[in-house]
Design a protein around this motif. Sequence first.
Motif, short mmCIF file in Angstrom:
data_model
loop_
_atom_site.label_atom_id
_atom_site.label_comp_id
_atom_site.label_asym_id
_atom_site.label_seq_id
_atom_site.Cartn_x
_atom_site.Cartn_y
_atom_site.Cartn_z
N ALA A 31 0.83 -1.21 0.00
CA ALA A 31 0.00 0.00 0.00
C ALA A 31 0.86 1.25 0.00
CB ALA A 31 -0.92 0.02 1.22
N THR A 32 0.26 2.33 -0.46
CA THR A 32 0.91 3.63 -0.41
C THR A 32 0.97 4.08 1.05
OG1 THR A 32 -1.23 4.67 -0.86
CG2 THR A 32 0.22 4.32 -2.75
N PRO A 33 1.89 4.97 1.40
CA PRO A 33 2.01 5.41 2.80
C PRO A 33 0.74 6.04 3.38
CG PRO A 33 3.99 5.97 1.61
CD PRO A 33 3.00 5.48 0.58
N ASP A 34 -0.12 6.59 2.53
CA ASP A 34 -1.37 7.17 3.04
C ASP A 34 -2.49 6.12 3.15
OD1 ASP A 34 -2.11 6.74 0.38
OD2 ASP A 34 -2.22 8.87 -0.12
N GLY A 35 -2.22 4.90 2.68
CA GLY A 35 -3.18 3.81 2.78
C GLY A 35 -4.31 3.88 1.77
N GLU A 36 -4.29 4.84 0.86
CA GLU A 36 -5.41 5.04 -0.06
C GLU A 36 -5.37 4.13 -1.29
OE1 GLU A 36 -5.79 9.19 -0.96
OE2 GLU A 36 -6.15 9.71 1.14
N GLN A 37 -4.18 3.61 -1.63
CA GLN A 37 -4.07 2.74 -2.79
C GLN A 37 -3.30 1.48 -2.42
OE1 GLN A 37 -2.32 5.85 -5.40
NE2 GLN A 37 -3.92 5.19 -6.83
N TYR A 38 -3.61 0.39 -3.13
CA TYR A 38 -2.94 -0.87 -2.84
C TYR A 38 -2.51 -1.55 -4.14
CZ TYR A 38 -7.08 -3.37 -4.36
OH TYR A 38 -8.12 -3.87 -5.13
N TYR A 39 -1.56 -2.47 -3.99
CA TYR A 39 -1.05 -3.28 -5.08
C TYR A 39 -0.95 -4.71 -4.56
CZ TYR A 39 2.51 -5.17 -8.28
OH TYR A 39 3.22 -5.94 -9.16
N ARG A 40 -1.47 -5.67 -5.32
CA ARG A 40 -1.46 -7.06 -4.88
C ARG A 40 -0.58 -7.91 -5.79
NH1 ARG A 40 -7.12 -9.49 -3.09
NH2 ARG A 40 -6.01 -11.26 -3.92
N LYS A 41 0.16 -8.82 -5.16
CA LYS A 41 0.95 -9.81 -5.87
C LYS A 41 0.53 -11.17 -5.35
CE LYS A 41 5.44 -9.20 -6.53
NZ LYS A 41 6.86 -8.89 -6.26
N GLU A 42 0.40 -12.11 -6.24
CA GLU A 42 0.10 -13.48 -5.84
C GLU A 42 1.31 -14.34 -6.12
OE1 GLU A 42 -3.46 -14.67 -7.83
OE2 GLU A 42 -4.70 -13.33 -6.63
N ARG A 43 1.64 -15.17 -5.15
CA ARG A 43 2.81 -16.03 -5.26
C ARG A 43 2.39 -17.48 -5.04
NH1 ARG A 43 7.79 -13.48 -3.49
NH2 ARG A 43 8.27 -12.04 -5.17
N ALA A 44 2.74 -18.33 -5.97
CA ALA A 44 2.53 -19.76 -5.80
C ALA A 44 3.76 -20.35 -5.13
CB ALA A 44 2.29 -20.43 -7.15
N LEU A 45 3.53 -21.16 -4.13
CA LEU A 45 4.64 -21.83 -3.44
C LEU A 45 4.87 -23.16 -4.13
CD1 LEU A 45 3.57 -21.14 0.24
CD2 LEU A 45 5.27 -19.94 -1.12
N THR A 46 5.69 -23.13 -5.18
CA THR A 46 5.86 -24.34 -5.99
C THR A 46 6.89 -25.32 -5.45
OG1 THR A 46 7.40 -23.10 -7.38
CG2 THR A 46 5.12 -23.20 -8.10
N SER A 47 7.96 -24.81 -4.86
CA SER A 47 8.96 -25.71 -4.29
C SER A 47 9.87 -24.94 -3.34
CB SER A 47 9.79 -26.36 -5.39
OG SER A 47 10.70 -25.42 -5.91
N PHE A 48 10.62 -25.67 -2.58
CA PHE A 48 11.53 -25.03 -1.64
C PHE A 48 12.76 -24.47 -2.33
CE2 PHE A 48 9.24 -28.01 1.17
CZ PHE A 48 8.74 -27.08 2.06
N THR A 49 13.05 -24.92 -3.54
CA THR A 49 14.23 -24.44 -4.25
C THR A 49 13.93 -23.24 -5.14
OG1 THR A 49 13.85 -25.99 -6.06
CG2 THR A 49 15.29 -26.72 -4.27
N ASP A 50 12.67 -22.86 -5.24
CA ASP A 50 12.26 -21.72 -6.06
C ASP A 50 12.49 -20.44 -5.26
OD1 ASP A 50 11.14 -20.15 -8.02
OD2 ASP A 50 9.07 -20.63 -7.48
N VAL A 51 13.54 -19.68 -5.59
CA VAL A 51 13.92 -18.50 -4.83
C VAL A 51 13.33 -17.25 -5.47
CG1 VAL A 51 15.83 -17.09 -4.00
CG2 VAL A 51 16.04 -19.58 -4.07
N ARG A 52 12.45 -16.58 -4.72
CA ARG A 52 11.89 -15.30 -5.16
C ARG A 52 11.84 -14.41 -3.93
NH1 ARG A 52 6.45 -17.11 -7.32
NH2 ARG A 52 6.99 -18.94 -6.14
N ASP A 53 12.64 -13.38 -3.93
CA ASP A 53 12.70 -12.50 -2.78
C ASP A 53 11.40 -11.73 -2.61
OD1 ASP A 53 15.30 -13.24 -2.23
OD2 ASP A 53 16.15 -11.65 -3.46
N THR A 54 11.00 -11.59 -1.36
CA THR A 54 9.86 -10.75 -1.02
C THR A 54 10.44 -9.56 -0.28
OG1 THR A 54 8.37 -12.63 -0.85
CG2 THR A 54 7.71 -10.60 0.27
N THR A 55 10.26 -8.38 -0.84
CA THR A 55 10.83 -7.18 -0.24
C THR A 55 9.76 -6.39 0.49
OG1 THR A 55 10.49 -5.95 -2.28
CG2 THR A 55 12.62 -7.03 -2.02
N ALA A 56 10.22 -5.51 1.37
CA ALA A 56 9.30 -4.68 2.13
C ALA A 56 8.64 -3.62 1.27
CB ALA A 56 10.03 -4.01 3.29
#
Length: 82
Positions: A31-56
């Motif tokens: 979300a934006t710092p004012d909380g008025e807008q949001y962005y969604r990402k969907e992540r499939a947990l396919t395997s333990f070796t699939d490395v995709r960083d999740t950032t703040a």
Amino acid sequence: MSNHSKDDVRVWLVERTYSDDEQNLIILTYATPDGEQYYRKERALTSFTDVRDTTAEVDAKPDNLGMVDDPDLQKQYAAEAR
């Protein structure tokens, strides 16, 4: 995001939930710092070796942002983004 442009909007991770509809799907809400807008990402947990960083924070295209209509949710997102 790798294709950063000057029009991108910086959004911050405010919520992480697991999908009720599909197995192994995580929904990341930013979300934006004012909380008025949001962005969604969907992540499939396919395997333990699939490395995709999740950032703040991520930079999102303005067309990919939704509006947060609930005032209480706006306050919650704004507090989490800070």
